[in-house]
Design an enzyme around this catalytic site. Structure first.
Site, PDB file in Angstrom:
ATOM      1  N   ASP A  30     -17.619  20.924   8.885  1.00  0.00           N
ATOM      2  CA  ASP A  30     -17.037  21.181   6.582  1.00  0.00           C
ATOM      3  C   ASP A  30     -18.262  21.800   6.316  1.00  0.00           C
ATOM      4  OD1 ASP A  30     -18.294  18.665   6.979  1.00  0.00           O
ATOM      5  OD2 ASP A  30     -16.396  18.366   5.526  1.00  0.00           O
ATOM      6  N   HIS A  32     -16.444   7.805   5.482  1.00  0.00           N
ATOM      7  CA  HIS A  32     -15.626   7.414   4.268  1.00  0.00           C
ATOM      8  C   HIS A  32     -15.627   6.360   3.980  1.00  0.00           C
ATOM      9  CE1 HIS A  32     -16.501  12.074   2.609  1.00  0.00           C
ATOM     10  NE2 HIS A  32     -16.127  12.307   3.334  1.00  0.00           N
ATOM     11  N   ARG A  80     -12.455  25.116   4.601  1.00  0.00           N
ATOM     12  CA  ARG A  80     -11.118  25.175   4.164  1.00  0.00           C
ATOM     13  C   ARG A  80     -11.545  24.383   3.231  1.00  0.00           C
ATOM     14  NH1 ARG A  80      -5.497  23.600   6.552  1.00  0.00           N
ATOM     15  NH2 ARG A  80      -5.081  23.863   4.607  1.00  0.00           N
ATOM     16  N   LYS A 139      -6.595  17.912  10.591  1.00  0.00           N
ATOM     17  CA  LYS A 139      -5.817  18.119  12.011  1.00  0.00           C
ATOM     18  C   LYS A 139      -6.935  17.531  13.837  1.00  0.00           C
ATOM     19  CE  LYS A 139      -3.875  20.634   9.796  1.00  0.00           C
ATOM     20  NZ  LYS A 139      -1.955  20.268   9.663  1.00  0.00           N
ATOM     21  N   HIS A 198     -19.316  16.319   2.832  1.00  0.00           N
ATOM     22  CA  HIS A 198     -19.364  15.159   1.675  1.00  0.00           C
ATOM     23  C   HIS A 198     -20.487  13.995   2.071  1.00  0.00           C
ATOM     24  CE1 HIS A 198     -15.556  17.494   2.052  1.00  0.00           C
ATOM     25  NE2 HIS A 198     -15.376  17.688   1.231  1.00  0.00           N
ATOM     26  N   ASP A 231     -22.286  16.778   7.418  1.00  0.00           N
ATOM     27  CA  ASP A 231     -21.245  17.221   6.405  1.00  0.00           C
ATOM     28  C   ASP A 231     -21.378  17.508   5.647  1.00  0.00           C
ATOM     29  OD1 ASP A 231     -18.978  16.247   5.055  1.00  0.00           O
ATOM     30  OD2 ASP A 231     -17.850  15.341   7.107  1.00  0.00           O
TER      31      ASP A 231
END
Length: 453
Positions: free
Chosen positions: A287, A163, A293, A50, A200, A198
């Site tokens: 995140d 990414h 989420r 978002k 990830h 992050d």
């Protein structure tokens, strides 16, 4: 007696004034990129990314009055030639031309570039290319402000899309603003350290600089159990001249503040001691916060912010960018708090009234609590990770040296008057005047970019 009291009061006022001046002087000069349009883009219904969260961050920065302590810059559109410094020309041309109305004409290219696939993570949405231009411009310009000596720290929360690959979208990321910013920094700084917190793995940035010793990438991330993107094992350490310059710290679910800090600080300290970076890029993906989420870590905002504070403590020029973060309320809180961290400011826990006041109900508090989940990172596991990482760093004999060469024309030095008069959507190179200390390069091979078409 009265004169003595007046003299004493005057001295106290002068001392208080001196303290305020010292406090202001101790704060670094910060460039903050506030693009008022970036929050208006929409990935689509049910998509976890978002961009609206960036507008929420900016509103908190305004509500807390942090903007008064920074040099605030409006957004612009990065032109094609800037994006093509890393990305393939055909990929950028595709992003520039494709839109939801003509998608049927680009079906084959959409498959090739991983954009707009049914059920994919990189949808085709209205204004996609403009979104990429705005996100990248903040990071590129942040690097340039640092290079020109106009900021010690630059902040672009709209960036951090780690990414994206040279010719492919991945993980909600289309253009890799971080790689583009690092390439800018390498025009002036001999060595750049990239740190990623992050949840990830920062695979796109690592891949871009996997075979160079001028950029060290350090990523703390969840690894295993099929977690995206599936890369970032501790054994992935770079190749060729870049061997041991890719540091991966793979973690398990539920890591908390104390465990994270116990790894982050000693590893980063050793990295800086060995690599001796001239500049740092810090990706602050939110995140990794509790109750995200998509994430599975359990960091609080204070714990996350300690990473920023620790990096800042070294006094090295730093570009701070955003990244992941899919609980938009937590993201806004986190990045507003970390903006205060770079400014040496303390924020009240009670969130002031702002345009998104109702989003922070019911408690309207800045800080969040840990989630009631287990930490699967045992003490033995964390110690083994730390030992292996330190072993990898011991394989480096010292900071790589870069041959001093004649400084070519660069586009990082700006005249203040010219900057005010310039079209904000047009970036024009001018001759650089600053020289690095005893080191420079102007060879693509030194960047690890020799394979670029």
């Amino acid at each position: 007696v009265i004169d003595a009291k007046k003299t004493k009061n005057k001295k106290q006022k002068n001392n208080q004034s001196d303290c305020r001046i010292c406090s202001m002087m101790s704060s670094p000069r910060v460039a903050y990129f506030m693009d008022s349009d970036i929050g208006g883009f929409y990935y689509g219904q049910h998509h976890p990314m978002k961009p609206h969260r960036i507008s929420m961050v900016h509103n908190l920065v305004l509500a807390y009055g942090l903007y008064t302590r920074m040099d605030v810059y409006q957004g612009r559109l990065a032109p094609v030639d800037e994006l093509s410094k890393f990305h393939a020309d055909d990929y950028i041309d595709f992003l520039r031309r494709v839109n939801p109305d003509n998608a049927h004409e680009f079906a084959r290219w959409m498959q090739k570039f991983n954009v707009g696939k049914t059920g994919g993570d990189c949808p085709l949405f209205d204004g996609l290319f403009e979104f990429c231009q705005r996100s990248a411009a903040g990071s590129i310009d942040g690097a340039r402000k640092i290079m020109a000596g106009r900021a010690q720290i630059a902040v672009n929360w709209a960036g951090g899309l780690h990414h994206a690959k040279k010719g492919e979208a991945s993980g909600f990321c289309y253009v890799n603003d971080i790689v583009l910013a690092i390439l800018e920094l390498l025009q002036y700084f001999p060595r750049v350290l990239y740190v990623d917190v992050d949840v990830h793995h920062g695979d796109g940035v690592e891949e871009a600089f996997y075979v160079t010793d001028r950029v060290m990438t350090v990523s703390f991330h969840k690894y295993g159990d099929g977690f995206f993107p599936g890369t970032g094992d501790i054994w992935d350490k770079g190749a060729g001249p870049g061997e041991y310059y890719s540091i991966n710290v793979p973690l398990k679910d539920g890591i908390d503040d104390a465990s994270y800090e116990g790894l982050f600080e000693p590893i980063i300290s050793k990295v800086i001691e060995v690599f001796q970076p001239s500049a740092i890029v810090l990706q602050c993906g939110a995140d990794s916060l509790a109750s995200d989420r998509l994430g599975c870590f359990n960091l609080t905002i204070k714990g996350h912010g300690k990473c920023v504070r620790f990096i800042k403590s070294f006094g090295i020029p730093t570009l701070v960018v955003g990244g992941g973060g899919y609980n938009i309320r937590s993201v806004a809180r986190c990045w507003a708090y970390e903006t205060a961290v770079v400014l040496n400011e303390e924020l009240e826990n009670r969130i002031p009234y702002n345009d998104y006041w109702e989003y922070f109900a019911p408690d309207f508090q800045l800080h969040i609590k840990e989630a009631p989940i287990s930490n699967y990172n045992s003490r033995d596991f964390l110690e083994a990770i730390k030992i292996k990482t330190m072993e990898n760093l011991r394989n480096l004999t010292g900071a790589p040296s870069v041959q001093m060469q004649e400084l070519p024309p660069a586009n990082f030095e700006y005249d203040a008057d010219d900057e005010e008069r310039a079209d904000p959507d047009v970036s024009e190179p001018v001759n650089g005047k600053r020289l690095p200390n005893n080191e420079f390069f102007d060879d693509n091979k030194d960047q690890g970019m020799e394979a670029r078409a």
